[in-house]
Design a protein around this motif. Structure first.
Motif, PDB file in Angstrom:
ATOM      1  N   GLU A  42       0.939  -1.215  -0.110  1.00  8.93           N
ATOM      2  CA  GLU A  42      -0.085  -0.035   0.001  1.00  8.93           C
ATOM      3  C   GLU A  42       0.875   1.333   0.025  1.00  8.93           C
ATOM      4  O   GLU A  42       1.888   1.400   0.799  1.00  8.93           O
ATOM      5  N   VAL A  43       0.633   2.131  -0.796  1.00  5.23           N
ATOM      6  CA  VAL A  43       1.617   3.373  -1.046  1.00  5.23           C
ATOM      7  C   VAL A  43       0.648   4.625  -0.948  1.00  5.23           C
ATOM      8  O   VAL A  43      -0.529   4.718  -1.766  1.00  5.23           O
ATOM      9  N   SER A  44       1.144   5.715  -0.301  1.00  8.96           N
ATOM     10  CA  SER A  44       0.736   6.877  -0.233  1.00  8.96           C
ATOM     11  C   SER A  44       1.553   7.899  -0.418  1.00  8.96           C
ATOM     12  O   SER A  44       2.568   7.775   0.214  1.00  8.96           O
ATOM     13  N   MET A  45       1.388   9.171  -1.071  1.00 14.22           N
ATOM     14  CA  MET A  45       2.275  10.064  -1.265  1.00 14.22           C
ATOM     15  C   MET A  45       2.014  11.387  -0.654  1.00 14.22           C
ATOM     16  O   MET A  45       0.726  11.868  -0.754  1.00 14.22           O
ATOM     17  N   ALA A  46       3.028  12.371  -0.516  1.00 13.78           N
ATOM     18  CA  ALA A  46       2.914  13.663  -0.284  1.00 13.78           C
ATOM     19  C   ALA A  46       4.124  14.390  -0.744  1.00 13.78           C
ATOM     20  O   ALA A  46       5.382  13.962  -0.087  1.00 13.78           O
ATOM     21  N   ASP A  47       4.088  15.086  -1.622  1.00 13.43           N
ATOM     22  CA  ASP A  47       5.260  15.838  -2.095  1.00 13.43           C
ATOM     23  C   ASP A  47       6.439  14.800  -2.580  1.00 13.43           C
ATOM     24  O   ASP A  47       6.067  13.743  -3.416  1.00 13.43           O
ATOM     25  N   CYS A  48       7.356  15.026  -2.119  1.00 16.94           N
ATOM     26  CA  CYS A  48       8.520  13.999  -2.434  1.00 16.94           C
ATOM     27  C   CYS A  48       8.856  12.870  -1.360  1.00 16.94           C
ATOM     28  O   CYS A  48       9.939  12.360  -0.982  1.00 16.94           O
ATOM     29  N   ASN A  49       7.723  12.552  -0.531  1.00 15.18           N
ATOM     30  CA  ASN A  49       7.828  11.674   0.548  1.00 15.18           C
ATOM     31  C   ASN A  49       6.676  10.701   0.339  1.00 15.18           C
ATOM     32  O   ASN A  49       5.649  10.930  -0.355  1.00 15.18           O
ATOM     33  N   ALA A  50       7.081   9.396   0.508  1.00 15.12           N
ATOM     34  CA  ALA A  50       6.138   8.234   0.267  1.00 15.12           C
ATOM     35  C   ALA A  50       5.930   7.279   1.482  1.00 15.12           C
ATOM     36  O   ALA A  50       6.716   7.170   2.211  1.00 15.12           O
ATOM     37  N   ARG A  51       4.632   7.071   1.720  1.00 14.39           N
ATOM     38  CA  ARG A  51       4.694   6.149   2.881  1.00 14.39           C
ATOM     39  C   ARG A  51       4.113   4.693   2.487  1.00 14.39           C
ATOM     40  O   ARG A  51       3.208   4.407   1.446  1.00 14.39           O
ATOM     41  N   ILE A  52       4.798   3.800   2.709  1.00 14.46           N
ATOM     42  CA  ILE A  52       4.546   2.094   2.054  1.00 14.46           C
ATOM     43  C   ILE A  52       4.291   1.176   3.464  1.00 14.46           C
ATOM     44  O   ILE A  52       5.130   1.423   4.111  1.00 14.46           O
ATOM     45  N   LYS A  53       3.221   0.692   3.225  1.00 16.75           N
ATOM     46  CA  LYS A  53       2.914  -0.454   4.172  1.00 16.75           C
ATOM     47  C   LYS A  53       3.099  -1.847   3.203  1.00 16.75           C
ATOM     48  O   LYS A  53       2.394  -2.128   2.138  1.00 16.75           O
ATOM     49  N   ILE A  54       3.861  -2.820   4.007  1.00 21.27           N
ATOM     50  CA  ILE A  54       3.927  -4.037   3.304  1.00 21.27           C
ATOM     51  C   ILE A  54       3.643  -5.180   4.231  1.00 21.27           C
ATOM     52  O   ILE A  54       3.752  -5.240   5.520  1.00 21.27           O
ATOM     53  N   ARG A  55       2.710  -6.208   3.642  1.00 22.04           N
ATOM     54  CA  ARG A  55       2.399  -7.416   4.558  1.00 22.04           C
ATOM     55  C   ARG A  55       2.931  -8.470   3.530  1.00 22.04           C
ATOM     56  O   ARG A  55       2.660  -8.602   2.387  1.00 22.04           O
ATOM     57  N   CYS A  56       3.905  -9.511   4.052  1.00 20.37           N
ATOM     58  CA  CYS A  56       4.116 -10.576   3.427  1.00 20.37           C
ATOM     59  C   CYS A  56       4.827 -11.755   4.350  1.00 20.37           C
ATOM     60  O   CYS A  56       4.688 -11.605   5.556  1.00 20.37           O
ATOM     61  N   ARG A  57       4.871 -12.695   3.950  1.00 24.24           N
ATOM     62  CA  ARG A  57       5.781 -13.982   4.576  1.00 24.24           C
ATOM     63  C   ARG A  57       6.916 -13.429   5.106  1.00 24.24           C
ATOM     64  O   ARG A  57       7.553 -12.900   4.171  1.00 24.24           O
ATOM     65  N   LYS A  58       7.388 -13.753   6.343  1.00 19.39           N
ATOM     66  CA  LYS A  58       8.637 -13.315   6.673  1.00 19.39           C
ATOM     67  C   LYS A  58       9.697 -14.569   6.508  1.00 19.39           C
ATOM     68  O   LYS A  58       9.365 -15.623   6.388  1.00 19.39           O
TER      69      LYS A  58
END
Length: 127
Positions: A42-58
């Motif tokens: 999941e990605v959201s952005m503001a200006d030159c910054n991004a917030r990324i959330k990841i769910r995956c097998r560890k």
């Protein structure tokens, strides 16, 4: 005043105003009902910054490989949070999108991170 009555929502606020766009990609799997075979980005952005959330097998050394891969995509880690539950890892990154990064939109970043995670998981489970 009881400690449990204090809310900490102000503590978790971001200094950036992120857009509400969300992009999700799921790894193709022969068993779609198995959450261990899912990569959720999941990605959201503001200006030159991004917030990324990841769910995956560890698996071992996964975080090091993800951070290294993000740097190779020209995404600099500003903040990182990791949670695990059983065989699932939940990662939350705040990233700076560098000027020479070829990924400009939420969709491009989401796709690039998803492809990075697929490569990392293929390498880990092909051994």
């Amino acid at each position: 005043m009881k400690l449990c009555s204090i809310t900490f929502s102000y503590f978790f606020t971001s200094p950036f105003s992120f857009s509400s766009f969300r992009s999700r990609l799921f790894m193709a799997s022969t068993d779609r009902n198995n959450p261990n075979n899912v990569i959720d980005v999941e990605v959201s952005m503001a200006d030159c910054n991004a917030r990324i959330k990841i769910r995956c097998r560890k698996f071992p050394k996964q975080l090091r490989k993800i951070v290294s891969g993000l740097h190779s995509l020209r995404l600099t880690v500003l903040h990182l949070n990791v949670s695990t539950a059983h065989e699932i890892a939940l990662y939350s990154f705040t990233l700076k999108v560098e000027e020479d990064c070829g990924l400009c939109s939420e969709e491009e970043i989401s796709r690039g991170v998803y492809q990075l995670l697929c490569r990392i998981q293929e390498e880990a489970f092909s051994v």
